[in-house]
Design an enzyme around this catalytic site. Structure first.
Site, PDB file in Angstrom:
ATOM      1  N   ASP A  35      12.639  11.041   1.678  1.00 58.76           N
ATOM      2  CA  ASP A  35      12.585   9.579   1.568  1.00 58.76           C
ATOM      3  C   ASP A  35      12.347   9.177   0.117  1.00 58.76           C
ATOM      4  OD1 ASP A  35      12.816   7.031   2.594  1.00 58.76           O
ATOM      5  OD2 ASP A  35      10.687   6.830   3.049  1.00 58.76           O
ATOM      6  N   LYS A  95      -4.485   6.562   4.397  1.00 58.69           N
ATOM      7  CA  LYS A  95      -3.319   6.155   5.183  1.00 58.69           C
ATOM      8  C   LYS A  95      -3.656   6.203   6.668  1.00 58.69           C
ATOM      9  CE  LYS A  95       0.853   7.348   4.180  1.00 58.69           C
ATOM     10  NZ  LYS A  95       2.062   8.169   3.971  1.00 58.69           N
ATOM     11  N   GLY A 116       4.049  -0.514   6.317  1.00 55.75           N
ATOM     12  CA  GLY A 116       5.443  -0.432   6.735  1.00 55.75           C
ATOM     13  C   GLY A 116       5.498  -0.076   8.199  1.00 55.75           C
TER      14      GLY A 116
END
Length: 580
Positions: free
Chosen positions: A154, A56, A36
Site C-alpha cells: 500500500d 493504532k 480510515g
C-alpha cells in the site's frame, strides 16, 4: 489507511474517552491523528516510559462477517510481526503490541511530521530535488522490507511521512504481509488504494515485491504532477478498471520521468529494481535533506485543492468486482475505445493489458507484390556489389575503431570513513573502516539477492552516480556461507550472457578470493523504442571473517575499467579494516 504523524490531526470531537482512556494500563489516548476504513491512529502518552507514542486501534468496516473480522484483526498482529523485524531509518519504529478487551493495539513511534499527501494537497507538486529525496527514502525502506520478506502493498503519498528535519519514513504496514505466510485476501475482497494499486494486484493476481515498485512509481508520479496517476472521481471500482485495462499515464518530461515510466510498467518483471532506482537517483541527491523541506511546507493554509485528488484513494475493502465487459454482438465493432470500461477482477488475469490479435486479411495480388519486392532487393544488391568491385573497394564496410578507456573522473584525496554493516537482527561484528573519496555519499540498506541469505550493504557513491564502493556483510547463519556459495550465486543473478567472469585469484592474507567480472545492466521503460544497456566492471574481494562473509567491491562503467582498478580499487581495498 491511517497516518502516524503528529502534525495532521483529525477532529477529536465526539469521543469523550480521549484523554481518559488508557490502553493496556499504560498508553493514555490523547487525540486522533488520522483514521480510515481499517483503523484509527491516536496520539498517546506512554505513562510507563514517559514518552509520546502513536497507537493504532483497529476499526473494521461495517457489515464485515465475523470470520472475516477475525482475519482483519489478525492483520494487525501481522503488521506488528512485519515491522518488528525491520530496523531502518526510513521505516516507522514499532514499540509494542497490546490487547484491550481482546482487541489488538499497535504502539509505534510518533514522528513530528506530515504526510506527503497533505503536503501535495496544500502546496502542490514537489521540486525535483525534493521528489528525488522522497523516492530514495521510500526505495531504501522497501529494500529493507523486501530483504526481510515483507511486501508493503500500500505504498502511496498518504503513507509517506516527511519531518521538518528532513527525515522521511514509510509507514502503515497494516496490510503488509510476510511472503512466507499464506495470503488472507479472498476473492471479492481486495485491500489497497485504487489509484496506487498495482495492476496485477487489482486484477486478483499474486502479490509480490514488484507491486511495491509500481506503488513507488505511482507515488513519485503524484509527487511531480501533484495528482494521482489514476482518478475516477472517487469511484474505486471505476478507478480499478482503469488501472487494469487503461493506458499507463505518462508524466511530463523531466529528470524523474524515465524512473516513473520504468517503475510503472504493467508487466511486473519489466519494472526497474530498487537498486537501479537508487543508482539513478544518486546524482539528484546533492542537497542535504534537512535543507530541502522548508518551514513553509509544514504550515497549513486554505486551499481549493480537493483532498481526493491526492489521497482520497484511501485504503479500502472493495467487496464487489467491476462487471465484465459485455460480449460484442454480431455486426458490433470490436475496437477498443480510448477509455476502456472497467474489467472483471479475475483470479488469473493473464498478461495485462489484454489485446486480441487482429484477424489476418488476404489481399489479392499479395504474392505478386512480395515477388516484386524480392526482385528489387536482388537487383539493388547486385548493383552495389558491381559498383564496389569496379571502384576497387571492399564489399564489407570498414571496421569501427575500438573505443579507448574513458578516464576516471578526478577523485581527489581519500578520507577515512567508518561504517556499520550490522544485520537486521542486531548481531554484532559489523563495524569497519575504509578510505573513500571525500565527495562520495554513503547509503545503508538491506538486500536479499537470489540464492543468497539477507545481507547488509553500505554503499559509497560518486557524485555522478556512476562509481560505487560496496561493503556487503552476510552475518553468521546456521549454515555458514562460503566463498564458493557466493561465487556460484553471483552468476545466477544475471541473464545468460550478461555476466562474464574475467579473473579470479586467491587473497594472500585472508580466506577468500579477488574477483574481476563484467556485467550488462538492461532497462526498458514503457514507451521507449529500444532497450538501454550499461556495461559495468566490478573488482571485488570476497573473504570469510569468523563465521560471516564480507564483500568489498568497486564498480565502474566498463569504459573506465583500467583507471577504475588503478585509481580506485587498488587504492581503496588495502585500507579496509574490521573493527573487531
Amino acid at each position: 489507511m491511517c497516518r502516524v504523524s503528529s502534525s495532521e490531526k483529525g477532529p477529536v470531537g465526539g469521543d469523550d474517552t480521549a484523554g481518559s482512556r488508557v490502553v493496556a494500563g499504560r498508553y493514555r489516548l490523547r487525540s486522533v491523528l488520522g483514521s480510515g476504513s481499517m483503523g484509527t491512529v491516536w496520539s498517546a502518552y506512554d505513562e510507563f516510559l514517559h514518552r509520546p507514542v502513536a497507537v493504532k486501534e483497529v476499526r473494521l468496516p461495517p457489515g464485515v462477517p465475523p470470520v472475516q473480522a477475525a482475519e482483519l484483526r489478525e492483520r494487525t498482529l501481522r503488521e506488528a510481526r512485519a515491522i518488528a523485524v525491520l530496523s531502518h531509518p526510513n521505516v516507522i519504529t514499532l514499540h509494542d503490541v497490546a490487547r484491550e478487551d481482546d482487541e489488538p493495539f499497535v504502539v509505534m513511534e510518533l514522528l513530528p511530521a506530515r504526510s506527503l499527501a497533505g503536503m501535495l494537497r496544500e502546496h502542490g507538486p514537489l521540486t525535483v530535488p525534493r521528489a528525488a529525496a522522497v523516492a530514495d527514502a521510500v526505495a531504501a525502506a522497501l529494500e529493507a522490507a523486501h530483504a526481510a520478506g515483507i511486501t508493503h502493498r500500500d505504498v502511496k503519498p498518504g503513507n509517506v511521512l516527511v519531518a521538518r528535519d528532513g527525515r522521511i519514513k514509510l509507514t502503515d504496514f497494516g496490510i503488509a504481509r510476510n511472503v512466507s505466510e499464506a495470503t488472507m485476501t479472498r476473492t471479492g475482497m481486495m485491500l489497497g488504494s485504487p489509484a496506487y494499486i498495482a495492476p496485477e494486484v487489482a486484477s486478483g493476481g499474486a502479490v509480490t515485491p514488484a507491486a511495491d515498485l509500481w506503488g513507488l512509481g505511482a507515488t513519485l508520479f503524484a509527487a511531480v504532477e501533484g495528482r494521482p496517476p489514476y482518478d475516477a472521481d472517487g469511484d474505486p471500482l471505476e478507478t480499478v478498471g482503469r488501472v487494469v485495462n487503461g493506458a499507463v499515464p505518462r508524466p511530463a518530461p523531466g529528470p524523474l520521468a524515465p524512473l516513473i515510466r520504468g517503475l510503472m510498467a504493467k508487466e511486473p518483471a519489466a519494472r526497474l529494481s530498487l537498486q537501479e532506482v537508487r543508482r539513478r537517483l544518486y546524482p539528484l541527491l546533492a542537497q542535504p535533506r534537512h535543507t530541502l523541506f522548508g518551514p513553509e511546507l509544514f504550515a497549513d493554509r486554505a486551499t481549493s485543492r480537493a483532498p481526493d485528488r491526492i489521497d482520497g484513494t484511501a485504503t479500502q475493502v472493495i467487496r464487489e468486482v467491476p462487471p465484465a465487459p459485455a460480449e460484442p454482438s454480431a455486426g458490433t465493432s470490436t475496437e477498443r475505445s480510448a477509455e476502456p470500461e472497467p474489467g472483471e477482477l479475475a483470479t488469473d488475469p493473464g498478461p495485462l493489458p489484454f489485446a486480441p490479435p487482429a484477424p489476418a486479411r488476404r489481399r489479392a495480388g499479395a504474392g505478386a507484390a512480395l515477388l516484386a519486392v524480392l526482385l528489387f532487393l536482388v537487383a539493388a544488391a547486385g548493383g552495389f556489389a558491381l559498383t564496389r568491385t569496379v571502384g576497387a573497394q571492399p564489399l564489407l564496410p570498414p571496421e569501427r575503431p575500438q573505443r579507448t578507456s574513458a578516464p576516471t573522473p578526478p577523485q581527489g584525496e581519500l578520507e577515512a570513513r567508518t561504517g556499520d554493516a550490522t544485520n537486521l537482527s542486531g548481531a554484532k561484528g559489523g563495524l569497519f573502516s575504509v578510505h573513500v573519496p571525500q565527495n562520495w555519499t554513503s547509503f545503508v540498506t538491506q538486500r536479499a539477492d537470489p540464492g543468497l541469505p539477507p545481507s547488509t550493504v553500505v554503499q559509497y557513491v560518486s557524485p555522478d552516480g556512476t562509481q560505487t564502493l560496496t561493503v556487503q556483510r552476510f552475518a553468521p547463519f546456521a549454515a555458514p556461507l562460503t566463498v564458493d556459495d557466493y561465487r556460484g550465486a553471483l552468476a545466477k543473478q544475471w541473464a545468460p550472457g550478461d555476466f562474464v567472469a574475467v579473473r579470479e585469484t586467491s587473497l594472500p592474507d585472508r580466506d577468500g578470493v579477488r574477483l574481476f567480472y563484467r556485467t550488462v545492466e538492461r532497462a526498458t521503460g514503457p514507451g521507449e523504442a529500444s532497450e538501454s544497456q550499461l556495461g559495468r566492471s566490478t573488482f571485488a574481494e570476497v573473504f570469510r571473517h569468523g563465521t560471516g562473509l564480507w564483500v568489498v567491491a568497486v564498480t565502474v562503467p566498463t569504459e573506465q575499467e583500467r583507471s577504475g582498478q588503478v585509481e580506485l580499487f587498488d587504492r581503496i581495498a588495502p585500507t579496509f579494516r574490521l573493527a573487531d
